[in-house]
Write an enzyme that holds these catalytic residues in place. Structure first.
Site: not given
Ligand SMILES: NC(=O)C1=CN([C@@H]2O[C@H](COP(=O)(O)OP(=O)(O)OC[C@H]3O[C@@H](n4cnc5c(N)ncnc54)[C@H](OP(=O)(O)O)[C@@H]3O)[C@@H](O)[C@H]2O)C=CC1
Ligand SMILES: CC(=O)C(=O)O
Ligand SMILES: [Mg+2]
Length: 622
Positions: A190, A304
């Protein structure tokens, strides 16, 4: 002088580096314990000089070598006559970098510099952090990972694939450095919001660790980027002739667990208990399990889940100064209920419970999450409804299917939810879309953690602005293409009312004659300082209290002057000072919790943290 010699030993019975021979000195290279018929490597420490010195990125200074150094180190003739100090080199390189209009070209130029002249690379990054962060980190690193095979030059970091099963300890010993303090490891499943990039996810640990040094002051030689390659399910990569990883589908289940177990054991065996392992960009079906499995035996944290939670909580605490009211007065709605979403939600609940002294279950009731099952299952719904009219059997299951299809996480879905979503399944009628959820829940703060761009539509932002004087809107997904909305959209659609932050950077926006500066809610604010705090205290475990301490320390760095400009995060230009403060609070927590092993406890932890930081200035060679 650091050795560049391969330190691998032959013979697995020699691998226990705790074994002491030769008068109690640790037998790191297994020489004392080797029997006569066992082969060992005749390693040596040598002084780099001449051509080798110029090719050694850790010691190379290019035209900054002085006349004396050129004489003493056999460099005469290998360099043109001119001398150029580090400042002038920096000016020249920044000028050259700015000539590249394509971000990926800047990324490649920076990686080349890192491979050529490490100190100059870090000097550039530290002095020009706001300009270069988007180059070595999000958003450009995302594109770099997608094209990693094509732009591949020299390998960076350590690749551990299924082929190395049973030999991971030996692979770790191939790495030229012994004193590793931080490992950032991914399995590439991911990568940001870009999905499964397999082995090409290596760009992320490399990028994160360059921030550990530039923003947190850890020595580059103490940082080890690792990619675990168990295959990829990305068909495009599997069919790409330039793909650099294993050409097979991802290993799962026992095969995956065994490889990870071997890796975690080997790391502890090779580097000891106090090496920090940062899990990065694993898919959530592995991330939560790995974190809970290893957090009681290793110094691990998941960036994350936990780093993101800490940075977002800091932004929320700051935003409260602009919005008014307490944390407990707020209602939160998340789009995305994965690592980032549920990680942030849980830390908010912890802080709320700490502030109000109410049970965490009560605090959780203020937080709602929407996930994607509604989109994924819409197709099934259509099929089921069609069949409904022709099948008596399906008539019975119709209600169940409908319940499964809801986007808002509610109690009627509880049975079918992944374990990390269950605490957020509150009593509520099912709701299908984010817009309907916003209208029904009326959140004061809306968080985007879905990994899907453009999901905060005009209607969603307008709805937020219709019942909030200052709606807090965080579009946290990376890279920029996956951001739930842009800064411009948030400010214009809310008519300048929104307090906005995003995971990847956006430029300031002018709206109605006023300039709005968006915040960057990215875990890059937290992990370098958190890591530094853990290292300087010799912490052996990570605890939630440390994440809360990091959030509070970051929020405390936002001054009135920043608030007056509408900022909820301090500028990245001061990041080293910010990291020192975060490190001090984290270290203090480690000492308070009895988890610090570096004694005695320094009196002034901020000064101590600052004094431990790596400086990229050139050194003089005798
Ligand atoms: N700003 C920062 O520092 C960080 C940003 N992020 C970003 O956050 C995002 C998610 O990461 P992460 O949480 O690890 O990913 P995950 O895959 O763990 O979670 C994604 C979630 O989004 C849901 N989702 C996907 N598509 C949709 C949609 N169209 N409508 C509603 N819900 C949706 C999924 O649903 P379902 O569970 O049903 O599949 C899931 O619950 C990434 O883009 C990542 O880059 C992450 C870490 C740090
Ligand atoms: C920033 C980060 O860790 C992510 O988007 O996955
Ligand atoms: Mg990350």
């Amino acid at each position: 002088m650091e050795s560049t010699t391969n330190t691998m030993v032959n013979g697995s019975d020699l691998d226990n580096n705790n074994a002491a021979g030769g008068g109690g000195v640790v037998d790191v290279y297994g020489e004392d314990f080797a029997t006569e018929d066992q082969l060992i490597t005749p390693w040596t420490v040598s002084v780099a000089s001449g051509y080798t010195l110029l090719r050694d990125p850790r010691h190379n200074k290019g035209l900054a070598f002085t006349e004396n150094e050129r004489d003493a180190h056999y460099l005469r003739g290998l360099l043109p006559p001119a001398l150029m100090n580090q400042e002038l080199q920096e000016k020249r390189l920044m000028h050259n970098l700015r000539q590249y209009k394509v971000p990926l070209q800047r990324y490649v130029a920076m990686m080349d510099l890192q491979e050529r002249n490490e100190r100059l690379f870090y000097k550039l990054l530290i002095d020009n952090v706001e300009e270069l962060l988007p180059v070595v980190y999000t958003p450009t690193v995302g594109e770099a990972c997608q094209k990693y095979g094509s732009i591949f030059r020299r390998p960076q970091g350590l690749y551990i694939s299924l082929k190395e099963k049973g030999k991971i300890l030996e692979v770790l010993k191939n790495w030229p450095e012994r004193n590793i303090q931080v490992i950032v490891v991914t399995d590439g499943e991911r990568i940001l919001g870009l999905g499964d990039l397999g082995c090409q996810g290596m760009g992320i640990p490399v990028g994160k660790l360059s921030l550990y040094t530039a923003l947190g002051g850890l020595r580059p030689s103490a940082c080890l980027p690792i990619t675990i390659d168990v295959g990829t399910n990305n068909e495009q990569l599997l069919n790409d002739e330039f793909y650099i990883g294993l050409r097979q589908k991802r290993a799962t289940g026992q095969e995956y667990a065994e490889l990870l177990q071997e890796f975690m054991t080997a790391v502890k065996q090779n580097y000891g208990e106090k090496v920090l392992i940062q899990f990065e960009d694993f898919a959530n079906h592995n991330a939560f399990e790995l974190l809970s499995k290893y957090s009681s035996s290793h110094l691990v944290f998941n960036d994350d889940i936990q780093g993101t939670a800490s940075v977002v909580l800091a932004g929320i605490l700051s935003a409260l100064k602009l919005v008014g009211g307490t944390l407990a007065d707020q209602t939160f709605l998340f789009l995305g209920a994965g690592e980032a979403g549920t990680g942030i939600a849980e830390l908010i609940a912890l802080e709320m419970s700490k502030q109000t002294k109410a049970p965490i279950e009560e605090a959780r009731k203020k937080i709602w999450l929407v996930d994607s099952k509604v989109q994924q299952l819409t197709f099934i719904l259509i099929i089921c409804l069609f069949n409904y009219y022709v099948s008596v059997y399906l008539r019975r299951v119709k209600t169940d299917v409908l319940n499964l299809l809801q986007g808002l996480i509610v109690s009627s879905r509880k049975e079918s939810l992944q374990h990390f979503k269950k605490p957020w399944a509150h009593e509520h009628a099912p709701i299908k879309s984010l817009l309907d959820a916003v209208k029904a829940i009326k959140p004061t703060m809306l968080m985007g953690t879905s990994g899907v761009g453009k999901t905060f539509t005009k209607e969603v932002v307008e709805a937020m602005a219709s019942f909030n004087e200052k709606p807090v809107i965080f579009a946290l997904s990376n890279p920029t293409s996956q951001s739930e909305c842009t800064a411009e959209e948030a400010y214009t659609w809310s008519k300048g009312q929104a307090i906005f932050a995003s995971g990847s950077p956006f430029d300031p926006v002018e709206y109605n004659g006023k300039v709005f500066v968006p915040g960057q809610g990215n875990n890059a604010y937290i992990f370098p300082g958190l890591g530094l705090g853990l290292i300087i205290s010799g912490a052996i475990r990570v605890r939630d209290e440390m994440l809360l301490a990091a959030s509070e320390a970051l929020a405390a760095q936002v001054t009135q002057e920043h608030f007056d400009k509408g900022l909820i995060y301090p500028p990245f230009t001061n990041i080293r000072k910010i990291s020192a403060h975060i490190a001090a609070k984290v270290a203090a927590k480690a000492y308070d919790l009895g988890l610090a092993s570096r004694l005695p406890r320094p009196k002034d932890l901020v000064s101590y943290a600052e004094s431990c930081m790596y400086s990229p200035m050139y050194r003089s060679y005798r």
